[in-house]
Design a protein around this motif. Structure first.
Motif, PDB file in Angstrom:
ATOM      1  N   GLY A  79       0.788  -1.166   0.048  1.00 27.68           N
ATOM      2  CA  GLY A  79       0.037   0.150   0.053  1.00 27.68           C
ATOM      3  C   GLY A  79       0.747   1.401   0.018  1.00 27.68           C
ATOM      4  N   LYS A  80       1.798   1.400   0.911  1.00 25.51           N
ATOM      5  CA  LYS A  80       2.836   2.389   1.152  1.00 25.51           C
ATOM      6  C   LYS A  80       3.512   2.601  -0.369  1.00 25.51           C
ATOM      7  N   ILE A  81       3.916   1.390  -0.814  1.00 29.95           N
ATOM      8  CA  ILE A  81       4.661   1.509  -2.227  1.00 29.95           C
ATOM      9  C   ILE A  81       3.730   2.162  -3.083  1.00 29.95           C
ATOM     10  N   ASN A  82       2.615   1.426  -3.418  1.00 22.69           N
ATOM     11  CA  ASN A  82       1.794   2.035  -4.174  1.00 22.69           C
ATOM     12  C   ASN A  82       1.412   3.523  -4.019  1.00 22.69           C
ATOM     13  N   GLU A  83       1.228   3.981  -2.960  1.00 19.49           N
ATOM     14  CA  GLU A  83       0.890   5.245  -2.595  1.00 19.49           C
ATOM     15  C   GLU A  83       1.898   6.216  -2.926  1.00 19.49           C
ATOM     16  N   SER A  84       3.118   5.879  -2.697  1.00 16.50           N
ATOM     17  CA  SER A  84       4.307   6.587  -3.129  1.00 16.50           C
ATOM     18  C   SER A  84       4.481   6.931  -4.612  1.00 16.50           C
ATOM     19  N   LEU A  85       4.485   5.542  -5.189  1.00 13.02           N
ATOM     20  CA  LEU A  85       4.412   5.461  -6.487  1.00 13.02           C
ATOM     21  C   LEU A  85       3.353   6.526  -7.420  1.00 13.02           C
ATOM     22  N   MET A  86       2.127   6.540  -6.533  1.00  9.46           N
ATOM     23  CA  MET A  86       0.896   7.114  -7.132  1.00  9.46           C
ATOM     24  C   MET A  86       1.319   8.579  -7.150  1.00  9.46           C
ATOM     25  N   TYR A  87       1.985   9.155  -5.908  1.00 14.84           N
ATOM     26  CA  TYR A  87       2.274  10.484  -5.880  1.00 14.84           C
ATOM     27  C   TYR A  87       3.336  10.715  -6.876  1.00 14.84           C
ATOM     28  N   LEU A  88       4.274   9.688  -7.096  1.00  9.75           N
ATOM     29  CA  LEU A  88       5.396  10.036  -8.123  1.00  9.75           C
ATOM     30  C   LEU A  88       4.798  10.086  -9.654  1.00  9.75           C
ATOM     31  N   GLY A  89       3.842   9.444  -9.703  1.00  8.89           N
ATOM     32  CA  GLY A  89       3.182   9.472 -11.161  1.00  8.89           C
ATOM     33  C   GLY A  89       2.339  10.749 -11.357  1.00  8.89           C
ATOM     34  N   GLN A  90       1.839  11.154 -10.222  1.00 11.39           N
ATOM     35  CA  GLN A  90       1.282  12.464 -10.387  1.00 11.39           C
ATOM     36  C   GLN A  90       2.258  13.857 -10.561  1.00 11.39           C
ATOM     37  N   CYS A  91       3.291  13.432  -9.987  1.00  9.95           N
ATOM     38  CA  CYS A  91       4.410  14.485 -10.363  1.00  9.95           C
ATOM     39  C   CYS A  91       5.052  14.534 -11.705  1.00  9.95           C
ATOM     40  N   MET A  92       4.990  13.249 -12.336  1.00  4.90           N
ATOM     41  CA  MET A  92       5.641  12.941 -13.504  1.00  4.90           C
ATOM     42  C   MET A  92       4.490  13.438 -14.322  1.00  4.90           C
ATOM     43  N   GLN A  93       3.008  12.977 -14.292  1.00  5.12           N
ATOM     44  CA  GLN A  93       2.029  13.627 -14.876  1.00  5.12           C
ATOM     45  C   GLN A  93       1.969  15.357 -15.084  1.00  5.12           C
ATOM     46  N   MET A  94       2.339  15.845 -14.140  1.00  2.02           N
ATOM     47  CA  MET A  94       2.509  16.960 -14.008  1.00  2.02           C
ATOM     48  C   MET A  94       3.543  17.644 -15.120  1.00  2.02           C
ATOM     49  N   GLN A  95       4.516  16.787 -15.014  1.00  3.28           N
ATOM     50  CA  GLN A  95       5.737  17.102 -15.839  1.00  3.28           C
ATOM     51  C   GLN A  95       5.204  17.254 -17.289  1.00  3.28           C
ATOM     52  N   SER A  96       4.598  16.323 -17.640  1.00  7.63           N
ATOM     53  CA  SER A  96       4.227  16.110 -19.068  1.00  7.63           C
ATOM     54  C   SER A  96       3.069  17.302 -19.492  1.00  7.63           C
ATOM     55  N   ASP A  97       2.401  17.584 -18.268  1.00  7.90           N
ATOM     56  CA  ASP A  97       1.484  18.591 -18.301  1.00  7.90           C
ATOM     57  C   ASP A  97       2.066  20.198 -18.848  1.00  7.90           C
ATOM     58  N   HIS A  98       3.264  19.821 -17.934  1.00 13.29           N
ATOM     59  CA  HIS A  98       4.177  21.239 -18.087  1.00 13.29           C
ATOM     60  C   HIS A  98       4.704  21.455 -19.369  1.00 13.29           C
ATOM     61  N   GLN A  99       4.950  20.334 -20.051  1.00 18.74           N
ATOM     62  CA  GLN A  99       5.377  20.280 -21.341  1.00 18.74           C
ATOM     63  C   GLN A  99       4.190  20.865 -22.470  1.00 18.74           C
ATOM     64  N   ALA A 100       3.121  20.463 -21.945  1.00 23.89           N
ATOM     65  CA  ALA A 100       1.935  20.905 -22.842  1.00 23.89           C
ATOM     66  C   ALA A 100       1.311  22.121 -22.426  1.00 23.89           C
ATOM     67  N   GLY A 101       2.102  23.063 -21.733  1.00 17.80           N
ATOM     68  CA  GLY A 101       1.981  24.334 -21.495  1.00 17.80           C
ATOM     69  C   GLY A 101       0.985  24.529 -19.899  1.00 17.80           C
ATOM     70  N   SER A 102       0.879  23.533 -19.198  1.00 20.64           N
ATOM     71  CA  SER A 102       0.122  23.663 -17.811  1.00 20.64           C
ATOM     72  C   SER A 102       1.138  24.329 -17.030  1.00 20.64           C
ATOM     73  N   ARG A 103       0.533  25.305 -16.028  1.00 23.48           N
ATOM     74  CA  ARG A 103       1.500  25.869 -15.092  1.00 23.48           C
ATOM     75  C   ARG A 103       1.228  25.444 -13.891  1.00 23.48           C
ATOM     76  N   ASN A 104       0.727  24.455 -13.786  1.00 18.82           N
ATOM     77  CA  ASN A 104       0.482  23.763 -12.390  1.00 18.82           C
ATOM     78  C   ASN A 104       2.026  23.496 -11.627  1.00 18.82           C
ATOM     79  N   VAL A 105       1.943  23.441 -10.359  1.00 14.89           N
ATOM     80  CA  VAL A 105       3.127  23.181  -9.550  1.00 14.89           C
ATOM     81  C   VAL A 105       3.061  21.897  -9.216  1.00 14.89           C
ATOM     82  N   VAL A 106       4.272  21.390  -9.483  1.00 20.07           N
ATOM     83  CA  VAL A 106       4.601  19.874  -9.218  1.00 20.07           C
ATOM     84  C   VAL A 106       4.424  19.647  -7.727  1.00 20.07           C
TER      85      VAL A 106
END
Ligand code: ATP
Length: 707
Positions: A414-441
């Motif tokens: 559960g903890k591993i999945n949770e931390s990877l989910m947060y990692l996923g969110q951060c990485m998602q933000m990075q691709s959104d960043h590239q797509a022009g989004s100004r969301n904070v990671v």
């Protein structure tokens, strides 16, 4: 709409590479696209044919895709580790730049294989270390006891670390027993004491510095003996450490037994000729969102390696106020590639590995291997600058229902999945960043993302040396015939771009038309009955069905994500409860120990007061007895009379005097009587005189009337 080839903008937090592992059985759901570029960058995943949820075909873009046949060296060169190492070493006259290399993937997809290698092949870590040592070569400071750079390196550390030379560290773990006293766990309060002992050893040994390399040889020999006795398990072709992980053997392989290939001798990096370098290694793991040192030596020294591990903090320190660091780690100054390998194997041995249903040697924690490259001017010996290459072996993501796990391991999952989910969110933000989004990671959500991302942004503080954000490379590993759900989830998180293709609806139009035919003149919703009208209606209906299916697909994806999030939250809640219980127990134990020591102290105080009181009473009594004894003695002296026989001559004299006294008394009486007679009749007087005459024995002659 065609997806753009993934750009490599400098603003991107990560370059993301996909590596596919060879797989044996099963249906392949992943296809690599032949692109226009020199190397593939896109893949498509198709849900299994029996997929009840009728999910969409998805297409993902990565910086580059490495297919099954890609070798370790090809990957090493292809993903940009070499420029990253060059950045860490720093251009002549300049500070280096931090680098981060991480692997992400489903359990068993080949993360450890990629990052740590196998029994026969080196991983990215060993190759990177070899390149670093080979490049710094002669310009590397010596690392034995008393080496001149030791004190300045220890002083330059900003992370409250406990710094040891590799010689001392390895000697304490694998050398002769006496040397054990030179090393202790970093996070125990005793560590400071040991540290000063070590430093004392360092200064007293300065003169013998040149001989001090011997213990390492001793250590190497003892390791060699250990390995030849134990042998390496043959079961799986993976890192020697990992095969040992289950059995917790406390021996590490000798450096010469570790794989020598692929060789990196062909890689030649430009180096700052005016600088001297030091390489300092530390290792830690993030387990249940807590950070633990991996170089405490507990795996090799203690029978209960996981007992009472103390978590370290990721925080700002006095010397590093504007940049968080993992505080209190054990850090080892390594003077050679072999020493670094031995330190790495030691740390890997300590890393928590628990078997799960998914992969018998699955990594249950996120492992961090940090290589700090310190650099200063060789002549002027100015301050050390430092940049770090961090290599991360992320724990495998898995679905709790796939992993046949229970209890603690399920909570871990559960903890591993949770931390990877947060990692996923951060990485998602990075691709959104590239797509022009100004969301904070949102990298502060858990320890893992904090550790991975907090140095990825330019420092606002100009006084710091870390102007350049770290360069980060992510290698996503995947098994094209593995678990579709888990793999697609990881790909969705990590890909630089994603495109969903709605599955084509089977052409019901024509069959429908054929089946119904114009003669049946079936009415449509619009009341039009011509074949073309029916075709139009059917097309519209199909379009609507496609739209709805896409929507359903999106909802299904969201549902999967939400379910994962809920499970992660539940697991995190359970882990928090466990943690609270542990904490409560720890606090209870501490309170109990405090109380016990307070009671013992109070008891001692009372006992000593009682002893004092008894002593003073005894003294008082003694003095009283003394007084009584003295008084009694005095009294007895007074009462006891000593009767001595008088001197016989004296007694005679006394007797004589008494007789004289009696005579005199008699005379006196006689005189008195005479006086009385004179005053009476003459007859009486005569009688008295006569009596007197006869009474005077002294005179010898009577006193008569004739006198
Ligand atoms: N590219 C590859 N070529 C050959 N074998 C591979 C490759 N990738 C992985 N393997 C093999 O697959 C098995 C599992 O790989 P590995 O242990 O690296 O998985 P993992 O992703 O690290 O798992 P976990 O997250 O559970 O630690 C190992 O036996 C490994 O040797």
């Amino acid at each position: 709409m065609p997806m753009e080839p993934p750009p490599r903008p400098s603003s991107s937090l990560f370059d993301v590479y996909l590596r596919l592992r060879p797989s044996k059985a099963g249906d392949r759901f992943l296809t690599v696209e032949d692109g226009e570029a020199s190397h593939p960058t896109h893949i498509t995943i198709k849900p299994p044919t029996d997929d009840k949820r009728k999910r969409a075909v998805e297409r993902f873009a990565f910086t580059q895709v490495f297919e099954e046949e890609a070798r370790q060296k090809e990957l090493f060169k292809g993903i940009g580790v070499i420029p990253m190492i060059e950045g860490v070493l720093g251009a002549p006259g300049h500070h280096g730049r931090d680098g981060l290399l991480a692997t992400l993937g489903v359990t068993g997809s080949g993360k450890s294989h990629t990052i740590l290698g196998t029994k026969s092949q080196r991983g990215l870590t060993q190759m990177a270390l070899d390149v670093l040592f080979q490049s710094t070569g002669e310009q590397l400071v010596q690392s034995f006891y008393g080496a001149p750079a030791f004190t300045s390196l220890a002083a330059a550390d900003v992370s409250e670390a406990h710094i040891f030379t590799a010689t001392a560290f390895l000697d304490s773990l694998y050398g002769d027993n006496q040397s054990e006293a030179r090393f202790s766990r970093a996070q125990t309060p005793m560590a400071d004491a040991w540290h000063s002992i070590l430093q004392a050893t360092f200064s007293t040994r300065a003169s013998a510095a040149i001989h001090s390399i011997r213990p390492v040889n001793g250590a190497l020999q003892s390791i060699t003996r250990g390995v030849s006795n134990t042998g390496l398990p043959e079961k799986k072709d993976c890192s020697s450490f990992i095969t040992n992980g289950g059995s917790r053997s406390n021996k590490i392989p000798r450096p010469s037994a570790l794989p020598q290939s692929p060789s990196v001798h062909d890689i030649d990096l430009p180096i700052d000729e005016t600088a001297e370098y030091a390489i300092v290694i530390s290792m830690y793991e993030v387990y249940n969102d807590r950070i633990f040192d991996l170089l405490t030596g507990s795996a090799t020294k203690s029978k209960h390696p996981n007992l009472k591990r103390r978590a370290l903090l990721f925080k700002s320190t006095e010397q590093s106020p504007d940049r968080k660091v993992v505080a209190g780690l054990t850090k080892i100054i390594c003077g050679s590639f072999e020493e670094a390998l031995m330190v790495l194997e030691t740390g890997l041995m300590e890393r928590k590995v628990a078997g799960t249903g998914s992969n018998a040697v699955s990594s249950r924690s996120h492992g961090f291997f940090c290589v700090e490259v310190k650099k200063r001017d060789m002549q002027r010996k100015g301050p050390w600058s430092s940049s770090t290459l961090t290599i991360v072996d992320l724990a495998g993501s898995e679905r709790a229902r796939n992993a046949k796990t229970a209890g603690e391991t399920l909570a871990e999952a559960g903890k591993i999945n949770e931390s990877l989910m947060y990692l996923g969110q951060c990485m998602q933000m990075q691709s959104d960043h590239q797509a022009g989004s100004r969301n904070v990671v949102p990298f502060r959500q858990c320890k893992l993302t904090e550790l991975l991302f907090s140095n990825s942004f330019p420092s606002s503080n100009r006084t710091t040396h870390h102007h350049h954000p770290q360069k980060s490379i992510m290698v996503v590993t995947a098994d094209p015939k593995g678990d579709f759900n888990a793999t697609s989830q990881i790909l969705r998180y990590s890909a630089l771009a994603r495109e969903v293709t709605v599955p084509r609806i089977p052409s019901t139009t024509s069959t429908h038309i054929l089946a119904t035919g114009p003669s049946k003149s079936t009415g449509t919703s619009s009341g039009r009955t011509t074949p073309s009208a029916i075709v139009e209606e059917m097309d519209a209906a199909n379009a609507e069905i496609a739209r709805l299916t896409a929507e359903v697909e999106i909802f299904a994806l969201r549902l999967v994500e939400e379910t994962a999030r809920r499970k992660a939250a539940e697991a995190s809640w359970r882990a928090a409860e466990d943690y609270m219980q542990d904490l409560e127990q720890e606090i209870r134990d501490e309170c109990f120990a405090d109380m016990e020591s307070a009671v013992a102290a109070e008891r001692r105080r009372w006992q000593s007061a009682l002893d004092n009181e008894q002593d003073s009473q005894a003294q008082h009594l003694d003095s009283k007895i003394d007084v009584v004894i003295k008084a009694t003695k005095a009294q007895m002296r007074d009462e006891i009379k000593v009767y001595e026989d008088p001197d016989p001559a004296l007694r005679d004299r006394v007797d004589e005097l008494e007789r004289v006294n009696e005579v005199l008394m008699a005379r006196l009486e006689a005189k008195e009587r005479e006086g009385q007679l004179r005053s009476s009749s003459p007859v009486k007087k005569m009688r008295v005189l006569k009596a007197k005459k006869w009474e005077d024995p002294e005179s010898g002659m009577g006193i008569g009337l004739e006198d």
